[in-house]
Every structure is written in structure tokens, then in C-alpha cells.
Design an enzyme around this catalytic site. Structure first.
Site, short mmCIF file in Angstrom:
data_model
loop_
_atom_site.label_atom_id
_atom_site.label_comp_id
_atom_site.label_asym_id
_atom_site.label_seq_id
_atom_site.Cartn_x
_atom_site.Cartn_y
_atom_site.Cartn_z
N ASP A 95 -6.15 -4.64 7.88
CA ASP A 95 -6.41 -5.71 6.94
C ASP A 95 -5.23 -5.84 5.98
OD1 ASP A 95 -7.98 -7.77 6.04
OD2 ASP A 95 -9.06 -6.55 4.59
N TYR A 97 -3.09 -8.27 2.87
CA TYR A 97 -3.35 -8.65 1.47
C TYR A 97 -2.35 -9.75 1.17
CZ TYR A 97 -4.25 -7.17 -3.51
OH TYR A 97 -4.60 -7.06 -4.84
N HIS A 102 -4.63 -14.63 -4.39
CA HIS A 102 -5.65 -13.58 -4.41
C HIS A 102 -5.10 -12.30 -5.05
CE1 HIS A 102 -8.76 -10.78 -3.28
NE2 HIS A 102 -7.91 -10.09 -2.55
N ARG A 111 -5.74 -5.19 -14.01
CA ARG A 111 -4.67 -4.71 -14.90
C ARG A 111 -4.33 -5.83 -15.87
NH1 ARG A 111 -3.24 -3.74 -9.82
NH2 ARG A 111 -1.71 -5.42 -9.82
N GLU A 167 -15.14 -11.53 1.63
CA GLU A 167 -13.74 -11.93 1.59
C GLU A 167 -13.52 -12.91 2.73
OE1 GLU A 167 -11.06 -8.53 1.41
OE2 GLU A 167 -11.47 -8.37 -0.75
N GLU A 169 -11.30 -14.62 5.23
CA GLU A 169 -10.00 -14.29 5.83
C GLU A 169 -9.85 -14.95 7.19
OE1 GLU A 169 -8.94 -10.18 5.91
OE2 GLU A 169 -10.09 -9.65 4.11
N ASP A 201 -14.66 -9.96 5.38
CA ASP A 201 -14.46 -8.54 5.10
C ASP A 201 -15.39 -8.15 3.95
OD1 ASP A 201 -13.27 -6.02 5.16
OD2 ASP A 201 -11.81 -6.58 3.63
N ARG A 205 -17.68 -3.72 -4.30
CA ARG A 205 -16.60 -3.53 -5.28
C ARG A 205 -16.75 -2.27 -6.11
NH1 ARG A 205 -12.82 -6.52 -2.93
NH2 ARG A 205 -13.47 -8.71 -2.69
N GLN A 208 -15.82 0.68 -3.88
CA GLN A 208 -14.37 0.60 -3.71
C GLN A 208 -13.63 1.08 -4.97
OE1 GLN A 208 -13.16 -3.42 -2.71
NE2 GLN A 208 -10.99 -2.92 -2.67
N LYS A 221 -15.53 -0.84 2.18
CA LYS A 221 -15.22 -1.88 3.17
C LYS A 221 -15.77 -1.56 4.56
CE LYS A 221 -11.85 -4.17 0.81
NZ LYS A 221 -11.74 -5.65 0.71
N THR A 225 -17.70 -5.71 8.98
CA THR A 225 -16.72 -6.78 8.95
C THR A 225 -17.17 -7.79 9.99
OG1 THR A 225 -14.98 -5.18 8.43
CG2 THR A 225 -14.27 -7.36 9.20
N THR A 311 -8.04 -11.73 1.81
CA THR A 311 -8.73 -12.86 1.20
C THR A 311 -7.76 -14.02 0.97
OG1 THR A 311 -10.05 -11.26 0.00
CG2 THR A 311 -10.15 -13.55 -0.77
N GLU A 325 -13.16 -12.89 -7.51
CA GLU A 325 -12.36 -13.89 -8.23
C GLU A 325 -13.23 -15.01 -8.80
OE1 GLU A 325 -8.50 -14.95 -6.01
OE2 GLU A 325 -9.69 -13.82 -4.57
#
Lengths: 371, 371
Positions: A95, A97, A102, A111, A167, A169, A201, A205, A208, A221, A225, A311, A325
Site C-alpha cells: 500500500d 501513500y 491526503h 503534526r 480509504e 484507493e 483499505d 485509526r 493504528q 489495517k 481490505t 487514499t 480527513e
């Protein structure tokens, strides 16, 4: 309409390969037995298999020959006469990114005080990781709310996730394998791609968040899937490609190419109402670059490898491809078109991913099992 | 001497299952044809397979029946008459991080200013991640120095790794599958384990360092993972278990058990000289706990799943299971018994992992390929 390939079963009959053409299913095993697929080597065995893998392993020439024959074939069944199964035997699942919007949103959420939302390596390489191949399931498979270890107020706890997410994808399916020790260049990468699916996916959260340092996503995860039950071959989608975002700084030589991305509209619906609309053109890294990176160290591709894009989110708020998001990790519950709000998924929710030229991916959330 | 199972080929003959007993190879396919393995369902097909998977899928009763029959079988070949192949078809490969001394050393190397070398979740769950199943290779396979993207002085660079490492691990091989949605408890986990191998999780530390934030190890590990060509069944090793380290704080209920670890001496040799001696009893998390954690979210086990323990290091300097620790990431080159020093591996180096009751894992480093 783009044809698609899958595997189906009818009651009391063995699973076999089918092609979805204009809303009807061509029984490819029957067509092969009738001698209608002479351009495909060993067609009888290939299309009587319980996955697309033997067909996918044949390579582009056989795939093209098969696509050319499809319009002539008349051994068709109605879609509601067949039960579609998982179309591929997944070898390795990787997978990525690869959507900048995203990755930037995730950076801003987790952050908030950082100057730069992207990780330092993000514009230099297609960030990715290996997922669990054994829990890839076809559209329609119910998704039981997973349990797991969470960071609680008084220390770690074990219980059902409180942050079940999706997610949206693209999944790229590898047909032709490559040899171990021989990197696949960006220019030859598409030769290995059999086709595309939509991919959900599913993510927990909170599981994770607690596990991800130091070695990345794992149980958050690995519970499921979902992919489309019908794989769209690459060839008819090639003319849907458009130039992607200019990659700056320019990637290193082994990743350098004019990025072309797929202009395919995509949607997420929740309980029948559309909650996100985006487009596969919002991917920054292309599948050619993902393959060149994945094999740069000599790792081989196998028939059945599945490459998730990560995503897919666009620049606008309604173009976000996951609830992390859409609800800003729960801080900004979003309003459902039919009334009410949501942060993450509730039991009973049905999520459908749909996209131009691609089979839908459907899944209903079931309550956690008392274990 | 503990018997072991593998797959072998002789020139001009098909691959098939063999058992290594007292230095000779029992041709299990021949024994089945001769009607000597009647306790094993469908023995003819099971032992004519090109991997142990059909045998492993039969479950413990058939494994035990087979072990009981082994001493009576006489269709043997000399070890040098056969070419051992990869013994299992790897389904999913998960690598854990279950040795406390290894995790603490890694913490001290990469976060020297931190008060606590272990990540916050380390004592709460067996940290792990998915690796690449398609590049698991048998002992003896040459290891070409991988290329990859590295953090250079003036920005990212692409080139051969300058920090090629080994990781001395135990690998647990899953025989009996579990059902998706049904967590496997610690008390029933061993029922799923067919056997053990030694495992060398080859690592390129510079590729790994640049890629690992945010999603974990990827190309720094995916180029090759070597396992022993002969799998030692679990049953005869059960009486080698001893109490492990007391787990404090006590794990959550789904992980709670009296930890028993395997008292098996292990060695790493470089070009014929021993460079590390340790013991599998230095693992903190047990395979039962790894399985209970892996399946806690409903993820299923498949026949052929491979679970790496993570690098096994003991408390003493000479008990460190990788060169990252032995050379303190290059800061403290260690002296080779035959003269000279090493930080990481050089081209031409031969590494051999050996351990009590387990088949050795051998690999020679070859120069990077000019691509």
C-alpha cells in the site's frame, strides 16, 4: 463500456473466469471449451481456474487477444445469475501513500505544529509498506468492527475500535512477473500491469495510532481490505491518462518520467448519500514510479501482486477520500446529506466506492464480536 | 536428532517432499507410493507437492502420525544427492521485534538522548509489521547487494547500500489456518504452528533509515529473507521450552500466559568464524502471544504464514544478533576472530546462521549489479 474480468460461481458448479461485458457475464470457461479463445494459450485450463492468476500470468499479448475476442462471444449469463468471488489470488499486497493532498492533510492533523506537513522523504520516493494479503476480500464482504489494543486514559486497553475508517484507493494488479535481482524501469513498468480495481483499505485509526511507532501500520489495517469483484484491464484505460502534477524537486533518475495519471472520477457514498467526490488524477506518484521503486532493490514482482495507491484526496474539502480527513480526526464532524453527523463509521453503515470504468466496492459494518 | 521436513529435487525428477532423518533424506513421495504413510490423508498427492503446504494444511494429527512413521521408512537418499528448494510457499510474512535486548540496543543507537530506549508500546504488545513474502529464499541463495535510495550529504541519492546487515531470527511456520473474524487465543495458538526455521532478515540500514518514517521498513528489508531449507516440526522441540522473562507490566488479558521460550543455542558465523553466540530464550514475547496479537483484530492465519521473531540478542555484547548492534551502527567496528575489523558486510562475505535442532541458513554477499 470497458470490459472487466472476474471469477464467479453458480450454485452446484465450479468457480471459473468470467468477463463482464455490457452488464452481462461471458462464461469464459465455456467459451474456451467451445474453441472460441484460440488466441489464448491453454485457454481451457486458464479460464477454468478459481482466480484470474493463470490468465494474468500469460502476459499482454494474450490479454489483448482475449479482449479482441470478447465482442464475438455469446455464452453469456445475467449478472444476477452469478456469485462473484475474489478475482485474484493476492501474492504480496503493498500500500502506497501517493496522494499529496491526503499526505498533507494527515500531516496537518497529526503534526499541527510542524512547518511542513509532508514527511522529509515524501517528494523523493513513493512511500509505501506491505499489508496483509490474506485478508483481501471481494466487494460485498461484511466488515466486522475489529477489536484491538488502544491507548486508553489509564494505559493500554483492548476493545472494539472507536475510529473505524475507510480509504478510497486505486489498486493496480500485477500480471506479468519480474525476476528477482532485476529492477523494473519506469519505462517498462506498465508491461507488468494487468488491470485496475477500486480498493477500500479499511482502517482502525485508534489501533493504528497506538501501534504505528516504530514499525508502521499493522493491525489497524490488517483485518480487511476490500477490492472490486471485477478487474478492469489496463489497455482500455490507457487513453484516460492525463499529465499529473509537476514533480518538484524532480525525482532521481530511476523514478524520472513524465507523470501520467488516470482521469477517473471517484465517489464515496455512505448509506446511499455521496460524502466525497474526487478523481484519480490527484495522485502525485504514478504506478510506473511505484513499480520502479518497489523493484529498485531487486525485489521481484509476482502475478497477483496488488499495489494500492493510498487514499486519494483532492484539494477541496469534499474531495477527501477518508473519514480521518472528512472529520479532521473527529474534531469536525461532517453533516450527512440526509441529516445527522458522522466522525467515524457506525455499526450498520454501508460504504460504497465507485469510479468511472471500475467495479464498485461495497461493504457493511457489522458490530464487534464478543470474544 | 530432531527430524526435519523440506522439498528437494534431483536432476530430471520432479520436486517432492523429503524428511531429513539422521543425515539422510527420506523420499516421502516414494514412501507414500509404497503405502508406508497410511496415517496421512491423501499422502500420495501431499508428498508429491512442490511445497510443504499441503502437508502442513492437514493439521497436528497428520503431522504426528507422520513423525511416528519416520523411523520405519527406508527409502532414503544421501543429502548430497538432492537439491533442497524453498520448503514452503509463503503466504503472509510478518516480522516481529520481540527481543528486548535488541529493541533496547536499537533505541540506544538511534535515540541516544532518550530516557527510555524502548518505544512506549513495546511492553504492551508484540510490535511487528508485514514483510515481502515473494522474496523469501532458501539457504544457499546468493544475496546481491541491493541498491536503493539513501540520504546523501546533498540530498537523496540512489546507489548500492553501504550498510548491508543480517538479522538472526527464529521463523515460525503456520500449518493449520484460522478463520477470518475469529481471534486465536494464546492457549490454542500452538495448534496452528507446524514448525520452526532459522531466518536471516537481510537489511540495508541506510535504505531503511531514509524510508522508515512514516510507514515503517520497506525496501530496506524486501530484497531478500533467507530461511532454512528444512523445517523442524514443533512437536519434538516442545520439551526445549523454559520459562521466559517475567513480563512487566503484565500484558492485557488477550496476551496473558506464562511465557515459555525455546532454549536453543544460536550462532552467527562470518567467513567461518563465530561472531555472535546467543539463545532463543532471550525472546520476550512468545509465538503464542504473537499469534494472539496478530489475530486479535479478526485477521486470519493461512497455511504457509511465516512469523519472524525479530533479531534475537542477549544481554552480553557477543550475544548481539545483527551487525547494527555488533558495530554500534558502525561507530565501534568489531574485531574479526581471524584478524581485521567489520562494521557492515562486504562483498564476498559469507554468513551462516546455525542453531540447535534447526537447519543452517547460509548466504554469500555478491556485488551490486550495474543497472
Amino acid at each position: 463500456v470497458t470490459p472487466r474480468f472476474g471469477v464467479f460461481r453458480r450454485e452446484g458448479e465450479p468457480a471459473r473466469v468470467g468477463a463482464l461485458v455490457e452488464g452481462r457475464v461471458v462464461d469464459m470457461a465455456a467459451a474456451a471449451r467451445a474453441g472460441r479463445l484460440t488466441g489464448v494459450p491453454d485457454a481451457g485450463a486458464v479460464f477454468s481456474a478459481e482466480s484470474l492468476n493463470p490468465f494474468m500470468a500469460l502476459g499482454r499479448e494474450a490479454w489483448s487477444a482475449c479482449l479482441e475476442r470478447l465482442p464475438e462471444l455469446d455464452a453469456t449469463l445475467a449478472l444476477d445469475e452469478v456469485e462473484p468471488l475474489l478475482p485474484i489470488e493476492v501474492a504480496d499486497y503493498v500500500d502506497f501513500y501517493s496522494s499529496r493532498h491526503h499526505a498533507e492533510n494527515a500531516g496537518r492533523i497529526f503534526r499541527p505544529d510542524a512547518d511542513e506537513p509532508l514527511p522529509p522523504n515524501w517528494r523523493s520516493l513513493p512511500v509505501g509498506y506491505h499489508g496483509r494479503a490474506g485478508t483481501v476480500v471481494p466487494s460485498g464482504t461484511p466488515i466486522v468492527r475489529p477489536q484491538g489494543q488502544l491507548r486508553g486514559g489509564g494505559g493500554p486497553e483492548h476493545g472494539p475500535t472507536r475510529a473505524l475508517d475507510i480509504e478510497l484507493e486505486l489498486g493496480f494488479v500485477i500480471g506479468s512477473p519480474s525476476r528477482r535481482g532485476q529492477p523494473v524501469g519506469v519505462g517498462e513498468a506498465l508491461e507488468h500491469v494487468f488491470g485496475l480495481v477500486l480498493l477500500n483499505d479499511w482502517s482502525a485509526r485508534d489501533i493504528q495510532a497506538w501501534e504505528t511507532v516504530p514499525l508502521g501500520p499493522f493491525l489497524g489495517k490488517s483485518f480487511a481490505t476490500s477490492i472490486g469483484a471485477w478487474v478492469t484491464p489496463l489497455e482500455p484505460l490507457l487513453d484516460r491518462r492525463v499529465p499529473g502534477e509537476v514533480q518538484a524537486p524532480p525525482p532521481l533518475d530511476y523514478l524520472r518520467t513524465e507523470p501520467l495519471v488516470f482521469d477517473l472520477g471517484l465517489e464515496v457514498s455512505l448509506n446511499g448519500a455521496t460524502v466525497a467526490r474526487t478523481n484519480a488524477r490527484h495522485l502525485y506518484w504514478t504506478v510506473e514510479q511505484q513499480i520502479a521503486h518497489l523493484t529498485a532493490n531487486g525485489a521481484s514482482l509476482r502475478t497477483g501482486d496488488l499495489l494500492g495507491s493510498g487514499t486519494i484526496s483532492g484539494p477541496e474539502r469534499e474531495e477527501r477520500g477518508c473519514f480521518l480527513e472528512l472529520s479532521w480526526n473527529g474534531a469536525e464532524p461532517f453533516e450527512l446529506p440526509g441529516g445527522g453527523t458522522r466522525t467515524y463509521l457506525e455499526d450498520g453503515d454501508e460504504v460504497v466506492l465507485s469510479g468511472e470504468g471500475l467495479a464498485e466496492v461495497r461493504g457493511v459494518v457489522q458490530p464487534a464480536v464478543n470474544t
